[in-house]
Write a protein that holds these residues in place. Structure first.
Motif, PDB file in Angstrom:
ATOM      1  N   ALA A 126       0.809  -1.213   0.000  1.00 27.32           N
ATOM      2  CA  ALA A 126       0.000   0.000   0.000  1.00 27.32           C
ATOM      3  C   ALA A 126       0.844   1.265   0.000  1.00 27.32           C
ATOM      4  O   ALA A 126       0.362   2.330  -0.397  1.00 27.32           O
ATOM      5  CB  ALA A 126      -0.931  -0.001   1.206  1.00 27.32           C
ATOM      6  N   ASN A 127       2.094   1.161   0.440  1.00 32.51           N
ATOM      7  CA  ASN A 127       2.966   2.344   0.537  1.00 32.51           C
ATOM      8  C   ASN A 127       4.192   2.215  -0.351  1.00 32.51           C
ATOM      9  O   ASN A 127       5.254   2.747  -0.045  1.00 32.51           O
ATOM     10  CB  ASN A 127       3.382   2.545   1.994  1.00 32.51           C
ATOM     11  CG  ASN A 127       2.212   2.915   2.881  1.00 32.51           C
ATOM     12  OD1 ASN A 127       1.790   4.073   2.911  1.00 32.51           O
ATOM     13  ND2 ASN A 127       1.657   1.938   3.582  1.00 32.51           N
ATOM     14  N   SER A 128       4.030   1.516  -1.471  1.00 37.21           N
ATOM     15  CA  SER A 128       5.166   1.250  -2.345  1.00 37.21           C
ATOM     16  C   SER A 128       5.656   2.489  -3.094  1.00 37.21           C
ATOM     17  O   SER A 128       6.662   2.424  -3.785  1.00 37.21           O
ATOM     18  CB  SER A 128       4.817   0.151  -3.351  1.00 37.21           C
ATOM     19  OG  SER A 128       3.714   0.536  -4.149  1.00 37.21           O
ATOM     20  N   ASP A 129       4.950   3.609  -2.950  1.00 39.02           N
ATOM     21  CA  ASP A 129       5.462   4.853  -3.547  1.00 39.02           C
ATOM     22  C   ASP A 129       6.701   5.338  -2.817  1.00 39.02           C
ATOM     23  O   ASP A 129       7.562   5.997  -3.409  1.00 39.02           O
ATOM     24  CB  ASP A 129       4.387   5.940  -3.555  1.00 39.02           C
ATOM     25  CG  ASP A 129       3.875   6.269  -2.155  1.00 39.02           C
ATOM     26  OD1 ASP A 129       3.646   5.321  -1.367  1.00 39.02           O
ATOM     27  OD2 ASP A 129       3.688   7.470  -1.866  1.00 39.02           O
ATOM     28  N   VAL A 130       6.821   5.003  -1.517  1.00 43.00           N
ATOM     29  CA  VAL A 130       7.995   5.435  -0.758  1.00 43.00           C
ATOM     30  C   VAL A 130       8.763   4.277  -0.128  1.00 43.00           C
ATOM     31  O   VAL A 130       9.958   4.414   0.138  1.00 43.00           O
ATOM     32  CB  VAL A 130       7.621   6.463   0.336  1.00 43.00           C
ATOM     33  CG1 VAL A 130       7.143   7.761  -0.292  1.00 43.00           C
ATOM     34  CG2 VAL A 130       6.577   5.910   1.291  1.00 43.00           C
ATOM     35  N   LEU A 131       8.095   3.159   0.134  1.00 45.11           N
ATOM     36  CA  LEU A 131       8.791   1.970   0.640  1.00 45.11           C
ATOM     37  C   LEU A 131       9.135   1.089  -0.562  1.00 45.11           C
ATOM     38  O   LEU A 131       8.293   0.360  -1.074  1.00 45.11           O
ATOM     39  CB  LEU A 131       7.917   1.214   1.648  1.00 45.11           C
ATOM     40  CG  LEU A 131       7.552   1.990   2.910  1.00 45.11           C
ATOM     41  CD1 LEU A 131       6.747   1.121   3.858  1.00 45.11           C
ATOM     42  CD2 LEU A 131       8.793   2.548   3.611  1.00 45.11           C
ATOM     43  N   LEU A 132      10.366   1.185  -1.004  1.00 48.46           N
ATOM     44  CA  LEU A 132      10.753   0.625  -2.291  1.00 48.46           C
ATOM     45  C   LEU A 132      11.057  -0.865  -2.239  1.00 48.46           C
ATOM     46  O   LEU A 132      11.005  -1.540  -3.265  1.00 48.46           O
ATOM     47  CB  LEU A 132      11.969   1.376  -2.845  1.00 48.46           C
ATOM     48  CG  LEU A 132      11.825   2.906  -2.885  1.00 48.46           C
ATOM     49  CD1 LEU A 132      13.045   3.536  -3.519  1.00 48.46           C
ATOM     50  CD2 LEU A 132      10.564   3.316  -3.626  1.00 48.46           C
ATOM     51  N   GLY A 133      11.391  -1.373  -1.071  1.00 51.22           N
ATOM     52  CA  GLY A 133      11.712  -2.787  -0.981  1.00 51.22           C
ATOM     53  C   GLY A 133      12.017  -3.199   0.441  1.00 51.22           C
ATOM     54  O   GLY A 133      12.205  -2.354   1.331  1.00 51.22           O
ATOM     55  N   ILE A 134      12.061  -4.510   0.652  1.00 48.43           N
ATOM     56  CA  ILE A 134      12.373  -5.059   1.957  1.00 48.43           C
ATOM     57  C   ILE A 134      13.280  -6.271   1.789  1.00 48.43           C
ATOM     58  O   ILE A 134      13.138  -7.023   0.812  1.00 48.43           O
ATOM     59  CB  ILE A 134      11.096  -5.457   2.719  1.00 48.43           C
ATOM     60  CG1 ILE A 134      11.426  -5.913   4.152  1.00 48.43           C
ATOM     61  CG2 ILE A 134      10.317  -6.551   1.973  1.00 48.43           C
ATOM     62  CD1 ILE A 134      10.211  -5.988   5.064  1.00 48.43           C
ATOM     63  N   THR A 135      14.241  -6.436   2.688  1.00 51.53           N
ATOM     64  CA  THR A 135      15.049  -7.664   2.732  1.00 51.53           C
ATOM     65  C   THR A 135      14.838  -8.293   4.092  1.00 51.53           C
ATOM     66  O   THR A 135      15.251  -7.747   5.121  1.00 51.53           O
ATOM     67  CB  THR A 135      16.549  -7.378   2.479  1.00 51.53           C
ATOM     68  OG1 THR A 135      17.008  -6.334   3.345  1.00 51.53           O
ATOM     69  CG2 THR A 135      16.782  -6.988   1.028  1.00 51.53           C
ATOM     70  N   TRP A 136      14.176  -9.447   4.104  1.00 54.26           N
ATOM     71  CA  TRP A 136      13.863 -10.145   5.345  1.00 54.26           C
ATOM     72  C   TRP A 136      15.134 -10.770   5.934  1.00 54.26           C
ATOM     73  O   TRP A 136      16.038 -11.173   5.201  1.00 54.26           O
ATOM     74  CB  TRP A 136      12.818 -11.220   5.085  1.00 54.26           C
ATOM     75  CG  TRP A 136      11.556 -10.713   4.466  1.00 54.26           C
ATOM     76  CD1 TRP A 136      11.202 -10.781   3.144  1.00 54.26           C
ATOM     77  CD2 TRP A 136      10.469 -10.057   5.131  1.00 54.26           C
ATOM     78  NE1 TRP A 136       9.975 -10.210   2.942  1.00 54.26           N
ATOM     79  CE2 TRP A 136       9.497  -9.751   4.144  1.00 54.26           C
ATOM     80  CE3 TRP A 136      10.215  -9.698   6.450  1.00 54.26           C
ATOM     81  CZ2 TRP A 136       8.303  -9.111   4.445  1.00 54.26           C
ATOM     82  CZ3 TRP A 136       9.018  -9.054   6.752  1.00 54.26           C
ATOM     83  CH2 TRP A 136       8.085  -8.769   5.767  1.00 54.26           C
ATOM     84  N   TRP A 137      15.159 -10.859   7.244  1.00 56.07           N
ATOM     85  CA  TRP A 137      16.333 -11.376   7.946  1.00 56.07           C
ATOM     86  C   TRP A 137      16.243 -12.898   8.100  1.00 56.07           C
ATOM     87  O   TRP A 137      15.158 -13.468   8.165  1.00 56.07           O
ATOM     88  CB  TRP A 137      16.455 -10.728   9.324  1.00 56.07           C
ATOM     89  CG  TRP A 137      17.727 -11.101  10.019  1.00 56.07           C
ATOM     90  CD1 TRP A 137      17.866 -11.951  11.072  1.00 56.07           C
ATOM     91  CD2 TRP A 137      19.043 -10.659   9.677  1.00 56.07           C
ATOM     92  NE1 TRP A 137      19.202 -12.058  11.419  1.00 56.07           N
ATOM     93  CE2 TRP A 137      19.942 -11.277  10.565  1.00 56.07           C
ATOM     94  CE3 TRP A 137      19.550  -9.803   8.696  1.00 56.07           C
ATOM     95  CZ2 TRP A 137      21.318 -11.059  10.526  1.00 56.07           C
ATOM     96  CZ3 TRP A 137      20.918  -9.581   8.651  1.00 56.07           C
ATOM     97  CH2 TRP A 137      21.787 -10.200   9.548  1.00 56.07           C
TER      98      TRP A 137
END
Length: 431
Positions: A383-394
């Motif tokens: 829903a917030n991919s305009d500013v949260l560009l990606g995630i790397t899970w631990w």
């Protein structure tokens, strides 16, 4: 799987009634001419060179604009019909460099019927990059369990991760290690999977030392947006004897490092972590005007902002869901991820960011207390991919024992043959 950030940038460029086109200027034989309208963009594989002048016009004597495609060392010349000047918009991770015409006129608006059937392009949402940390090169004692080529292939091809964060310790990056890493990054690039290089030392170096290391290290890797620089993981050790506030020192030093890297020709995107474990919920503590800064957001607001002439510096945050967000328990205490609130704090400041550490389960299963927040976290990212560009899970890599609470891998003996777990399907956005 590579995210297209062009659409977000177009919101600032498009005329309300004008049609909009993204011209992808790549390939062995792209068109020699592109008809452009106000609001259109052009995506190049490499950044334009000295043919683009400061005012957006083209240097006299050049045959045209040059896409500098890697498949053709000389590049391919092209013209923009309808505009004589271009301006840089942003770098699209894994895609290229985005330019927009400055002096183009609006094209004919679509008919009312077609406009109703097709929503404006800039309102579209696209998925963020779902990735993983591939640990081992930062291990205590030695890097003997650093990720092998098979591990890279497993995470990209078998598990389907679209972004890799590679934690390492800077003093281990010998020529042999760099050569090995170049091969693996080249493989990821061929699969269109960006790589985050994470200096996982927790050590905040003085700007001259940080600039010297990253200048030499980054030059080994492509600067086309496929390799991102995570300057230091969860920094601490701010010790300026004159500027006693850690947050003020963090902003001052960060801007100095960014300026030094850009002055040395380093064009890679920069991911910037901050004190207090880079926690998302500590990015903005809403300090009052009379109170000293105790957060990165406050320092940015009061200190004149982050300053990157290329506009390629991103906030880099972490979030675990156990009590205190310590990442030491597989029981979740948080009711929501807080990603939406963090995104709004970035959006309000005109910033974008990545989440480079988070987890809520393992290959072996998930606690009941984590089910709801895990679903909400992934929904909030989308829903917030305009500013949260990606995630790397631990929790990725052979380093982790079978008992590790956030272990992404199946049992070591079957890590290349076991079916992909439901947890990994969640982490990669498939469920």
């Amino acid at each position: 799987m590579i995210r297209n950030l062009v659409l977000a940038a177009l919101a600032l460029l498009v005329a309300p009634a004008a049609a909009q086109t993204v011209h992808t200027v790549t390939g062995a034989n792209p068109p020699a001419q592109y008809k452009v309208c106000a609001g259109d963009t052009l995506v190049l594989k490499k950044q334009m060179g000295r043919e683009l002048l400061r005012d957006g016009s083209r240097e006299k004597g050049w045959l045209g604009w040059n896409d500098r495609n890697r498949s053709n060392a000389a590049g391919n010349w092209f013209e923009t019909i309808g505009a004589t000047r271009l301006r840089f918009v942003e770098n699209v991770q894994g895609k290229g460099w985005v330019y927009a015409p400055i002096d183009a006129a609006p094209c004919k608006a679509p008919s009312a019927q077609s406009a109703a059937a097709t929503p404006p392009a800039h309102t579209a949402r696209v998925a963020p990059l779902f990735g993983a940390n591939l640990s081992g090169a930062e291990a205590s004692g030695s890097d003997a369990v650093r990720p092998s080529a098979e591990d890279w292939r497993g995470y990209i091809d078998k598990h389907g991760f679209g972004l890799i964060r590679y934690p390492f310790k800077d003093d281990r990056m010998t020529p042999a290690r760099v050569a090995e890493l170049k091969v693996n990054i080249s493989y990821a690039g061929g699969k269109r999977v960006p790589v985050i290089l994470d200096n996982h030392t927790y050590r905040w170096d003085a700007p001259p030392k940080a600039i010297a290391f990253w200048t030499g290290f980054a030059r080994n890797f492509p600067d086309d947006g496929s390799v991102l620089l995570d300057l230091v993981n969860e920094p601490r050790g701010f010790d300026d004897a004159v500027l006693t506030n850690d947050w003020d020192q963090w902003l001052r030093d960060s801007n100095a490092i960014i300026a030094g890297l850009r002055a040395n020709g380093i064009r890679h995107p920069i991911l910037l972590e901050y004190p207090q474990w880079s926690a998302t919920f500590r990015f903005d503590k809403k300090e009052g005007a009379k109170k000293a800064c105790e957060s990165a957001g406050c320092a940015i607001d009061r200190g004149g902002g982050l300053k990157d002439p290329l506009g390629l510096t991103f906030i880099n945050a972490h979030r675990y869901f156990d009590r205190g967000s310590s990442g030491t328990s597989n029981e979740c205490d948080a009711k929501t991820s807080g990603f939406a609130e963090f995104a709004e704090q970035l959006r309000r400041r005109g910033l974008k960011g990545y989440i480079t550490e988070s987890a809520f389960a393992s290959h072996y299963g998930m606690k009941a207390s984590c089910a709801a927040v895990g679903v909400e976290a992934i929904a909030a990212l989308r829903a917030n991919s305009d500013v949260l560009l990606g995630i790397t899970w631990w929790g990725g890599g052979r380093i982790w024992p079978e008992s590790y609470i956030f272990k992404i891998d199946p049992p070591k003996a079957a890590r290349f043959t076991a079916p992909t777990s439901g947890y990994v399907e969640r982490l990669t956005g498939r469920r």
